[in-house]
Design a protein around this motif. Structure first.
Motif, PDB file in Angstrom:
ATOM      1  N   ASP A 139      31.401  19.129 -42.378  1.00  0.00           N
ATOM      2  CA  ASP A 139      29.752  18.952 -42.633  1.00  0.00           C
ATOM      3  C   ASP A 139      29.118  20.136 -42.175  1.00  0.00           C
ATOM      4  N   TRP A 140      28.691  20.703 -43.071  1.00  0.00           N
ATOM      5  CA  TRP A 140      27.837  21.878 -42.505  1.00  0.00           C
ATOM      6  C   TRP A 140      26.136  21.582 -42.428  1.00  0.00           C
ATOM      7  N   THR A 141      25.605  22.240 -41.491  1.00  0.00           N
ATOM      8  CA  THR A 141      24.520  21.996 -41.046  1.00  0.00           C
ATOM      9  C   THR A 141      23.392  23.418 -41.268  1.00  0.00           C
ATOM     10  N   ILE A 142      22.304  22.863 -42.020  1.00  0.00           N
ATOM     11  CA  ILE A 142      21.343  23.926 -42.246  1.00  0.00           C
ATOM     12  C   ILE A 142      20.333  23.588 -41.509  1.00  0.00           C
ATOM     13  N   TYR A 143      19.632  24.654 -40.497  1.00  0.00           N
ATOM     14  CA  TYR A 143      18.678  24.444 -39.954  1.00  0.00           C
ATOM     15  C   TYR A 143      17.399  25.548 -40.500  1.00  0.00           C
ATOM     16  N   SER A 144      16.287  24.980 -40.569  1.00  0.00           N
ATOM     17  CA  SER A 144      15.194  25.766 -41.079  1.00  0.00           C
ATOM     18  C   SER A 144      13.947  25.432 -40.080  1.00  0.00           C
ATOM     19  N   ALA A 145      13.100  26.291 -39.937  1.00  0.00           N
ATOM     20  CA  ALA A 145      12.085  26.273 -38.813  1.00  0.00           C
ATOM     21  C   ALA A 145      10.833  26.899 -39.324  1.00  0.00           C
ATOM     22  N   ALA A 146       9.626  26.500 -38.643  1.00  0.00           N
ATOM     23  CA  ALA A 146       8.397  27.276 -38.764  1.00  0.00           C
ATOM     24  C   ALA A 146       7.466  26.998 -37.524  1.00  0.00           C
ATOM     25  N   PRO A 147       6.667  27.778 -37.033  1.00  0.00           N
ATOM     26  CA  PRO A 147       5.967  27.646 -35.807  1.00  0.00           C
ATOM     27  C   PRO A 147       4.830  26.590 -35.923  1.00  0.00           C
ATOM     28  N   THR A 148       5.032  25.776 -35.164  1.00  0.00           N
ATOM     29  CA  THR A 148       3.835  24.527 -35.014  1.00  0.00           C
ATOM     30  C   THR A 148       2.581  25.148 -35.325  1.00  0.00           C
ATOM     31  N   LEU A 149       1.744  24.204 -35.849  1.00  0.00           N
ATOM     32  CA  LEU A 149       0.312  24.786 -36.009  1.00  0.00           C
ATOM     33  C   LEU A 149      -0.574  24.373 -34.799  1.00  0.00           C
ATOM     34  N   PRO A 150      -1.509  25.090 -34.559  1.00  0.00           N
ATOM     35  CA  PRO A 150      -2.440  24.660 -33.285  1.00  0.00           C
ATOM     36  C   PRO A 150      -3.365  23.508 -33.552  1.00  0.00           C
ATOM     37  N   PHE A 151      -3.984  23.067 -32.593  1.00  0.00           N
ATOM     38  CA  PHE A 151      -4.603  21.598 -32.910  1.00  0.00           C
ATOM     39  C   PHE A 151      -5.534  21.977 -33.929  1.00  0.00           C
ATOM     40  N   TYR A 152      -6.486  22.879 -33.853  1.00  0.00           N
ATOM     41  CA  TYR A 152      -7.598  23.368 -34.588  1.00  0.00           C
ATOM     42  C   TYR A 152      -7.112  23.719 -36.027  1.00  0.00           C
ATOM     43  N   VAL A 153      -5.985  23.976 -36.125  1.00  0.00           N
ATOM     44  CA  VAL A 153      -5.336  24.294 -37.600  1.00  0.00           C
ATOM     45  C   VAL A 153      -6.125  25.532 -38.290  1.00  0.00           C
TER      46      VAL A 153
END
Length: 457
Positions: A139-153
């Protein structure tokens, strides 16, 4: 400025503006929350798509480090972790970095999402991380990410909402103040007219607006009240004039008799003078007593409320006086009402004196119980006291006139035997104060006075 000192216009504008402002702020918060949620879902899909693309290359054995090929519009921080937990490939920004997360999918879709804060990323803060598993010799695991958005977007949207809230609140507050000002113009006109009305010009009336709304009804009620006040003032002026006239007559007689005695004091018969003055004094005393009684009745002075046997009260009054006319009695026993015995006895006395004064030969007194016929004033039935004389009677158009204070018909004035025009008004006031009525009913001959009072049982 204290709110209690604000005008109605200011209070309505302040309340409306505050309410609209709160609603706009609440709507803006809900809208921004919804936009944030939608944008976060879209961002999570993008991060998942990057991980799926990387998983495709892992599954085909075409893995390179750094991780491209990944399209530029999909470049996100990505790490590939082998079955032993070692990072074997990553995007350029995560080279030689430890694993960004330590969770793995535990569901049939082999995909998991979590928000991780202060991880291995150069930009501190929280990130949305998507973990996907691929089976290739383990089992290989791929992690992808992105910064969370601020509330006001979107800052532009936030600025528009803020500016719109301010402008809309101001516009609504101004509109509410303007509307209330226009609506209250008739009230200002009514107030201005009321300020100019004095006792000398009670004929003036306030303007009535054309729109049939609450202010229309208010203006109409004010005018009706002014009508009643004008009638009351007119009655008061007439009452004062009549009272002055009635008091002036005996006073003039007393003055004339005293002046005659002073002109010839040696010829004065003291006993005769006293006998001549005494009837005028008695008349003054009667007028004063009746005026005092009317004042007490008009002021609503409290009277005793107790069961009173009306039949017994009438019998006592008849037995206590000697009448020159024949009195016919028809008194039903046990007719009980509630009230003040002294006041009720005065009512009976006034009616008997009036009937005796105008009867030719006979006065008929009748007491009988009856039903209220649905009248809410008489829920337990009615006691009727009828006093009938066989005199000249009273014309139908003059039956209410005799209940006016100091009002006497011409026939009564020509054959007056002591009446001053207050007995019948006092009798009616007593009846009404006891929840009843006093009226003049039709009869074959003479005047028929009928008193109706609520029965006790």
């Amino acid at each position: 400025m204290r709110l209690t000192n604000c005008t109605l216009r200011g209070r309505v504008a302040l309340f409306t503006g505050a309410a609209v402002g709160v609603l706009c702020v609440a709507f803006s918060i809900v809208l921004m929350f919804a936009l944030n949620r939608m944008a976060t879902q879209n961002l999570t899909k993008e991060v998942t798509a990057v991980g799926e693309l990387t998983a495709y290359y892992v599954d085909r054995g075409e893995l390179v480090n750094p991780l491209p090929p990944i399209p530029r519009n999909l470049v996100r921080p990505v790490q590939v972790v082998d079955p032993q937990g070692k990072v074997v490939a990553a995007t350029q920004d995560l080279q030689r970095k430890p694993v960004m997360a330590h969770f793995a999918p535990r569901n049939p879709q082999r995909v998991a999402t979590a928000v991780v804060c202060d991880a291995v990323f150069a930009s501190k803060g929280c990130h949305i991380i998507v973990a996907q598993q691929v089976f290739r010799n383990g089992d290989w695991t791929i992690y992808s990410a992105a910064p969370t958005l601020p509330f006001y977007v979107y800052p532009g949207v936030t600025a528009i909402l803020l500016a719109g809230t301010v402008l809309f609140t101001i516009a609504v507050a101004y509109g509410a103040r303007h509307t209330v000002t226009r609506s209250l113009r008739p009230v200002d006109a009514i107030r201005a007219q009321l300020d100019h009305i004095r006792s000398t010009n009670l004929g003036s009336r306030v303007p009535v607006p054309t729109a049939r709304d609450e202010i229309f009804r208010l203006a109409r009620s004010v005018n009706q009240t002014l009508d009643r006040l004008e009638d009351m003032f007119e009655q008061q002026r007439q009452f004062c004039a009549d009272a002055s006239h009635e008091l002036r007559t005996p006073l003039t007689a007393i003055r004339a008799q005293v002046e005659d005695a002073l002109l010839a004091p040696d010829d004065v018969d003291l006993e005769g003078l006293c006998k001549a003055v005494l009837p005028s004094v008695e008349r003054l005393q009667a007028i004063t007593a009746d005026l005092l009684t009317l004042t007490r009745l008009d002021s609503g002075a409290p009277s005793e409320g107790q069961p009173v046997d009306l039949t017994r009260l009438v019998a006592l009054e008849l037995n206590g006086h000697e009448f020159e006319r024949e009195v016919v009695r028809d008194l039903a026993p046990g007719v009980v009402v509630r009230g003040d015995p002294a006041r009720l006895r005065q009512l009976i006395c006034n009616l008997l004196q009036n009937a005796h004064r105008h009867a030719s030969t006979t006065v008929t007194v009748t007491i009988r119980p009856g039903c209220g016929k649905g009248d809410p004033r008489f829920p337990r039935g009615v006691a009727e006291l009828e006093i009938l004389d066989d005199g000249a009677g009273i014309a139908a158009d003059q039956r209410e006139t005799v209940f006016r204070r100091f009002a006497r018909l011409d026939t009564a004035r020509s054959r007056d035997a002591g009446g001053i025009g207050l007995g019948l008004p006092i009798a009616r006031q007593i009846a009404e104060n006891h929840g009843g009525t006093l009226t003049i009913q039709d009869s074959d001959r003479g005047a028929r006075f009928v008193v109706r009072l609520p029965l006790v049982s």
